[in-house]
Design a protein around this motif. Structure first.
Motif, PDB file in Angstrom:
ATOM      1  N   PHE A 135       0.725  -1.321   0.004  1.00  0.00           N
ATOM      2  CA  PHE A 135      -0.051   0.000  -0.121  1.00  0.00           C
ATOM      3  C   PHE A 135       0.832   1.177  -0.015  1.00  0.00           C
ATOM      4  O   PHE A 135       0.430   2.424   0.019  1.00  0.00           O
ATOM      5  N   GLU A 136       2.139   1.097   0.011  1.00  0.00           N
ATOM      6  CA  GLU A 136       2.905   2.310   0.067  1.00  0.00           C
ATOM      7  C   GLU A 136       2.831   3.455   1.382  1.00  0.00           C
ATOM      8  O   GLU A 136       2.834   4.583   0.638  1.00  0.00           O
ATOM      9  N   GLY A 137       2.180   3.220   2.388  1.00  0.00           N
ATOM     10  CA  GLY A 137       1.743   3.981   3.070  1.00  0.00           C
ATOM     11  C   GLY A 137       0.248   4.134   3.287  1.00  0.00           C
ATOM     12  O   GLY A 137      -0.176   4.811   4.300  1.00  0.00           O
ATOM     13  N   GLY A 138      -0.294   3.877   2.324  1.00  0.00           N
ATOM     14  CA  GLY A 138      -1.708   3.752   2.394  1.00  0.00           C
ATOM     15  C   GLY A 138      -2.444   5.216   1.855  1.00  0.00           C
ATOM     16  O   GLY A 138      -3.757   5.185   1.791  1.00  0.00           O
ATOM     17  N   PHE A 139      -1.930   6.384   1.430  1.00  0.00           N
ATOM     18  CA  PHE A 139      -2.461   7.477   1.124  1.00  0.00           C
ATOM     19  C   PHE A 139      -1.572   8.461   0.249  1.00  0.00           C
ATOM     20  O   PHE A 139      -0.443   8.290   0.602  1.00  0.00           O
ATOM     21  N   GLY A 140      -1.937   9.135  -0.537  1.00  0.00           N
ATOM     22  CA  GLY A 140      -1.117  10.099  -1.320  1.00  0.00           C
ATOM     23  C   GLY A 140      -1.581  10.430  -2.832  1.00  0.00           C
ATOM     24  O   GLY A 140      -2.470   9.943  -2.925  1.00  0.00           O
TER      25      GLY A 140
END
Length: 229
Positions: A135-140
């Motif tokens: 998820f690569e951190g989950g937001f952006g």
């Protein structure tokens, strides 16, 4: 929130670059050839024999359990990874008229910090949600790249240039199948948002030119203040 499996297999939007994206559940993409030059070669092993897939082969690796990975998509006026805003000209930007294809109205978030706090609270209080390194951190913000030549990670935060007009900012998380609704979607309750949002006709933004004001955020006596350049 719908799953990446849902968005990659939607029907009826094959040519519109709206919500459907066949690469939505794709994590890796590698080309054997780029720009007419050979950059790699892929083989499969059949009965102990290695067979080349040829110079035009493309390797794709999908995310695990795409039906249990969910995304919520928003549009954001924000600088990209290169420090510039897509479509900006002389301090202003015009939103695409294609936003009307999503619906009649938009929900405008007026307090990003409080919205994020309530979203985080809803996530942490639900024991059936999970995170993942995928998820690569989950937001952006979504990074838009040319998928015809892109080699490497695609994942949840890279899409083809044809979607760039959407200016997408997204949240993603995993959810156990037992809490999904009858359509396989995730319903995440953030509570009443009327104090930090407003609902306006989409025409207030689609095709409209918006003037940008850049500046510097300073903390004075513990309070963050915005100072224009």
């Amino acid at each position: 929130m719908n799953s990446v499996e849902f968005f990659s297999g939607m029907k009826g939007e094959e040519t519109t670059a709206l919500r459907r994206d066949v690469l939505e559940k794709n994590y890796l993409k590698f080309h054997s050839q780029l720009g007419g030059k050979q950059v790699g070669e892929f083989f499969v092993e059949i009965n102990g024999e290695q067979i080349s897939l040829g110079p035009d082969a493309v390797l794709r690796v999908d995310l695990p359990k795409p039906s249990n990975i969910f995304i919520f998509c928003m549009a954001a006026l924000a600088d990209g990874l290169d420090g510039t805003m897509y479509g900006e000209q002389q301090g202003s930007v015009t939103l695409s008229n294609r936003f009307v294809e999503f619906g009649n109205h938009v929900l405008v978030v007026k307090n990003n910090k409080e919205f994020s706090r309530r979203l985080s609270a809803a996530i942490t209080s639900n024991p059936h949600l999970f995170s993942s390194p995928f998820f690569e951190g989950g937001f952006g913000q979504v990074d838009y790249v040319d998928m015809n030549t892109h080699n490497g990670v695609v994942g949840l935060f890279r899409k083809d240039l044809e979607y760039q007009w959407q200016r997408e900012y997204r949240f993603c998380l995993g959810a156990d199948s037992e809490i999904l609704n009858s359509k396989g979607a995730l319903e995440l309750d953030l509570g009443d948002l009327s104090d930090i949002t407003s609902i306006v006709p989409v025409e207030h933004y689609a095709s409209q030119t918006i003037t940008l004001k850049r500046g510097v955020i300073e903390t004075v006596d513990g309070v963050k203040l915005h100072r224009e350049d």
